[in-house]
Every structure is written in structure tokens, then in C-alpha cells.
Design a protein around this motif. Structure first.
Motif, PDB file in Angstrom:
ATOM      1  N   ALA A 136      27.607 -17.293 -13.386  1.00  0.00           N
ATOM      2  CA  ALA A 136      27.889 -18.382 -12.777  1.00  0.00           C
ATOM      3  C   ALA A 136      27.609 -19.917 -13.895  1.00  0.00           C
ATOM      4  CB  ALA A 136      26.847 -18.906 -11.689  1.00  0.00           C
ATOM      5  N   PHE A 137      26.587 -19.672 -14.893  1.00  0.00           N
ATOM      6  CA  PHE A 137      26.199 -20.532 -15.717  1.00  0.00           C
ATOM      7  C   PHE A 137      27.554 -20.779 -16.729  1.00  0.00           C
ATOM      8  CE2 PHE A 137      24.623 -21.381 -19.980  1.00  0.00           C
ATOM      9  CZ  PHE A 137      24.034 -22.564 -20.086  1.00  0.00           C
ATOM     10  N   TRP A 138      28.128 -19.528 -17.124  1.00  0.00           N
ATOM     11  CA  TRP A 138      29.316 -19.658 -17.878  1.00  0.00           C
ATOM     12  C   TRP A 138      30.433 -20.309 -17.285  1.00  0.00           C
ATOM     13  CZ3 TRP A 138      33.857 -17.183 -17.414  1.00  0.00           C
ATOM     14  CH2 TRP A 138      34.796 -17.209 -18.678  1.00  0.00           C
ATOM     15  N   ALA A 139      30.657 -19.993 -16.089  1.00  0.00           N
ATOM     16  CA  ALA A 139      31.773 -20.547 -15.264  1.00  0.00           C
ATOM     17  C   ALA A 139      31.711 -22.042 -15.048  1.00  0.00           C
ATOM     18  CB  ALA A 139      31.956 -19.930 -13.857  1.00  0.00           C
ATOM     19  N   ALA A 187      31.619 -13.820 -24.625  1.00  0.00           N
ATOM     20  CA  ALA A 187      30.188 -13.337 -24.493  1.00  0.00           C
ATOM     21  C   ALA A 187      29.904 -13.259 -23.115  1.00  0.00           C
ATOM     22  CB  ALA A 187      29.397 -14.494 -24.980  1.00  0.00           C
ATOM     23  N   VAL A 188      30.545 -13.791 -22.023  1.00  0.00           N
ATOM     24  CA  VAL A 188      30.250 -13.551 -20.542  1.00  0.00           C
ATOM     25  C   VAL A 188      30.524 -12.112 -20.265  1.00  0.00           C
ATOM     26  CG1 VAL A 188      32.678 -13.966 -19.909  1.00  0.00           C
ATOM     27  CG2 VAL A 188      30.791 -14.541 -18.328  1.00  0.00           C
ATOM     28  N   LEU A 189      31.060 -11.164 -21.207  1.00  0.00           N
ATOM     29  CA  LEU A 189      31.383  -9.731 -20.757  1.00  0.00           C
ATOM     30  C   LEU A 189      30.006  -9.216 -20.729  1.00  0.00           C
ATOM     31  CD1 LEU A 189      34.497  -9.228 -22.818  1.00  0.00           C
ATOM     32  CD2 LEU A 189      34.391  -9.519 -20.510  1.00  0.00           C
ATOM     33  N   ASP A 190      29.099  -9.632 -21.407  1.00  0.00           N
ATOM     34  CA  ASP A 190      27.745  -9.035 -21.609  1.00  0.00           C
ATOM     35  C   ASP A 190      27.056  -8.987 -20.196  1.00  0.00           C
ATOM     36  OD1 ASP A 190      25.438  -7.736 -23.094  1.00  0.00           O
ATOM     37  OD2 ASP A 190      24.443  -9.619 -22.613  1.00  0.00           O
ATOM     38  N   PRO A 191      26.938 -10.398 -19.647  1.00  0.00           N
ATOM     39  CA  PRO A 191      26.268 -10.356 -18.032  1.00  0.00           C
ATOM     40  C   PRO A 191      27.275  -9.515 -17.340  1.00  0.00           C
ATOM     41  CG  PRO A 191      27.053 -12.561 -18.854  1.00  0.00           C
ATOM     42  CD  PRO A 191      27.060 -11.681 -20.148  1.00  0.00           C
ATOM     43  N   GLY A 241      17.670  -6.724  -8.708  1.00  0.00           N
ATOM     44  CA  GLY A 241      17.387  -7.749  -9.880  1.00  0.00           C
ATOM     45  C   GLY A 241      18.243  -7.767 -10.973  1.00  0.00           C
ATOM     46  N   ILE A 242      19.021  -6.828 -11.514  1.00  0.00           N
ATOM     47  CA  ILE A 242      19.895  -6.904 -12.401  1.00  0.00           C
ATOM     48  C   ILE A 242      20.979  -7.464 -12.136  1.00  0.00           C
ATOM     49  CG2 ILE A 242      21.518  -5.263 -13.702  1.00  0.00           C
ATOM     50  CD1 ILE A 242      19.192  -3.329 -13.685  1.00  0.00           C
ATOM     51  N   LEU A 243      21.476  -7.251 -10.708  1.00  0.00           N
ATOM     52  CA  LEU A 243      22.657  -7.923 -10.034  1.00  0.00           C
ATOM     53  C   LEU A 243      22.466  -9.530 -10.074  1.00  0.00           C
ATOM     54  CD1 LEU A 243      23.713  -5.541  -7.244  1.00  0.00           C
ATOM     55  CD2 LEU A 243      25.008  -6.044  -9.132  1.00  0.00           C
ATOM     56  N   VAL A 244      21.297 -10.011  -9.576  1.00  0.00           N
ATOM     57  CA  VAL A 244      21.060 -11.364  -9.521  1.00  0.00           C
ATOM     58  C   VAL A 244      21.097 -12.113 -11.006  1.00  0.00           C
ATOM     59  CG1 VAL A 244      19.139 -12.985  -8.907  1.00  0.00           C
ATOM     60  CG2 VAL A 244      19.758 -11.083  -7.304  1.00  0.00           C
ATOM     61  N   GLU A 245      20.413 -11.338 -11.899  1.00  0.00           N
ATOM     62  CA  GLU A 245      20.253 -12.034 -13.066  1.00  0.00           C
ATOM     63  C   GLU A 245      21.696 -12.125 -13.979  1.00  0.00           C
ATOM     64  OE1 GLU A 245      17.746 -13.678 -14.862  1.00  0.00           O
ATOM     65  OE2 GLU A 245      16.646 -13.327 -12.689  1.00  0.00           O
ATOM     66  N   GLY A 246      22.548 -11.032 -13.519  1.00  0.00           N
ATOM     67  CA  GLY A 246      23.847 -11.246 -14.394  1.00  0.00           C
ATOM     68  C   GLY A 246      24.635 -12.212 -13.619  1.00  0.00           C
TER      69      GLY A 246
END
Length: 300
Positions: free
Chosen positions: A104-107, A181-185, A94-99
Motif C-alpha cells: 500500500a505504501f508503494w502504491a 522492489a515491491v516484488l519483495d513484499p 502477521g506476515i500478510l499484514v506487514e506485506g
């Protein structure tokens, strides 16, 4: 009973720490806008849930053998190990999918919220507390030879490792500016990968014991050496081994002079059982089948 009480005491301490960290991380993740910290909080939630599993299964595993369980209830402890591994795997997926979704949203041009310093402080506190509880639980697991406690100890360690990943990602996202901020996910994905590795190892060990996997080769070699050390006993063979919870089950055949009195042969078999229990514990199940050398030679 003493062993069961020790396991309960250690697990209850772990439950207290997990409950405390779970509340702290969820609050810090929400207030600090950190997906990595929320992922870490979910991991602490799984830690708390598996503590409950250990408490329930260890109580059952310590029940003495009865009419329906001739070998006792030790497998329940192994089952607890497997349940912990499965819980970890589900959480990590679940963590992998959400991250991955946030990356992908940031990209694709999306803007992610920069995490706050509260999330970073929560991660640092988690690292300290979880490493302390890991060291304590792992030391006690070795003393009590408990599979479930060993699994739970590594669950604590995996939480400490995930907090390290979260701290690195959150810290980098804070100090490198909003565009990073993408470094967080990304940190949350790294956390998930670490947890997956731990989960697979636990599942491998737990399922191996449930499927009657033999003891390691070095242990079987030691068993044969102990048997050969008994005078008048030769050629131990057809060795079968497995784990029943935190105990060993050992079955084997031996050759002895067919002219020996039955009582002597029986005493030798008892001597083998005594030596094996001295080495591997009183809970070891030992079955020795005695064959006369002459009969064995004819059979060959």
C-alpha cells in the motif's frame, strides 16, 4: 520408550536446523533490506518454538494411564498439533499484514528499498536445508505414526515453500531494477498465504481429534470387516471410534448365539480384540459388548 527417543532425536535435529536458519535469515533480511526474508526468518522462529512444544508434549503423551487418565495421555500429542497450527496461523497473519502495508505504501507513491543478494542466497540455502529436514521428519513420522511429528514435518515444508516464495520475490526485485522492489513484499504476502493454508489444515485435524471426531469411513469399514471375519460373530453394530494421540479407540456391539457358553462368548470377544490390535497396534483401546441374537430379535 524407543518411540519417544526417536521422536526426540528427529525433533532435536529439526531444532538445530531451525536455530541455524533463524539466525541466518534475520541477519540476511536486515543486512539485505528484505521484508520477504525477515518474514521468512519469523517463520523459522515459529518453527523453532513449535519444536520445543513437540518435545514437551510428546514426553507427556507417552506417560502411562493413571487414576486420572484411564485412556492414557495421548491427547497431549493431538494438543501439540493444534498448538503448532495456531502458531502458524498467527505468524502467517502477521506476515500478510506487514506485506500488505508495504504494498500500500508503494502504491501511494512511496519508495521501497531494493533487497540485496545476501537475502537471495539465504533463501536458497533455506530451501535446500528445510526440504532435507522435511523429508527426514515426514519419513520418521510415518514410521512412528506420530501426529505431532507429521504436523512438525509440514511446518518444515511450509518453511521451504515460504523460502521459495521469498527467493522468487527477492530475485525478481534484484534483477528487475529498483522500481520493482515491491516484488519483495508481494513475495512475503504469497509466503503468508501458503502458511495460512498449512495452518488451517493442521487446526482442522487437531481440533477434529480433540472434539472426538470419528475415524475415516474407510477405517471404520475395515474394522467391521475384521469383526465379521471372526466365526460365530454376526451383525457388528453401534460402532464408535476416535483417536487418542497416535492410537485408536474402538467400541462396538456384536450378536452371538444366546445358547453359547459364557466362556465361548468371552473368547470370541477376546479374539476380536486381538485381531484389531494386530491391525492397528497394541495401544488400541477395544471394547466389545456381546448381545444374544434372541434378545436382539425381541428388542427389534
Amino acid at each position: 520408550m524407543k518411540r519417544e527417543k526417536e521422536i526426540y532425536k528427529v525433533t532435536l535435529w529439526g531444532s538445530f536446523v531451525n536455530a541455524l536458519l533463524m539466525a541466518l535469515k534475520f541477519a540476511a533480511g536486515i543486512l539485505g533490506n528484505s521484508s520477504a526474508m525477515i518474514a521468512d526468518a519469523v517463520h523459522s522462529l515459529s518453527d523453532f518454538a513449535t519444536d520445543i512444544v513437540v518435545l514437551a508434549f510428546v514426553r507427556i503423551s507417552h506417560k502411562p494411564k493413571d487414576k486420572t487418565h484411564d485412556y492414557g495421555h495421548g491427547k497431549y500429542e493431538t494438543l501439540a498439533t493444534t498448538v503448532i497450527g495456531l502458531a502458524l496461523f498467527v505468524v502467517a497473519a502477521g506476515i500478510l499484514v506487514e506485506g500488505a502495508k508495504k504494498i500500500a505504501f508503494w502504491a501511494t507513491g512511496g519508495t521501497l528499498v531494493q533487497p540485496g543478494k545476501l537475502a537471495l542466497w539465504a533463501a536458497l540455502v533455506s530451501i535446500l536445508l528445510k526440504e532435507i529436514i522435511f523429508q527426514y521428519t515426514n519419513r520418521k513420522a510415518k514410521q512412528l505414526d506420530s501426529q505431532a511429528m507429521k504436523a512438525n514435518a509440514w511446518h518444515h515444508r511450509s518453511d521451504a515453500l515460504s523460502s521459495i516464495g521469498a527467493a522468487v520475490g527477492i530475485g525478481a526485485a534484484i534483477f528487475c531494477g529498483e522500481r520493482w522492489a515491491v516484488l519483495d513484499p508481494i513475495a512475503s504476502v504469497a509466503v503468508g498465504a501458503v502458511i495460512i493454508k498449512v495452518a488451517v489444515d493442521l487446526l482442522k485435524n487437531g481440533l477434529g481429534d480433540l472434539m472426538e471426531q470419528s475415524l475415516p469411513e474407510e477405517v471404520e469399514a475395515e474394522i467391521l470387516e475384521i469383526v465379521r471375519s471372526v466365526p460365530e460373530v454376526t451383525e457388528p453394530h453401534d460402532l464408535c471410534t476416535r483417536r487418542i494421540g497416535n492410537h485408536y479407540a474402538i467400541e462396538l456391539h456384536i450378536l452371538m448365539d444366546g445358547e453359547l457358553p459364557l466362556k465361548t462368548a468371552h473368547d470370541k470377544a477376546d479374539e476380536i480384540e486381538r485381531r484389531l490390535k494386530e491391525r492397528y497396534g497394541e495401544g488400541t483401546h477395544v471394547a466389545v459388548h456381546v448381545e444374544p441374537i434372541e434378545e436382539a430379535t425381541l428388542t427389534k
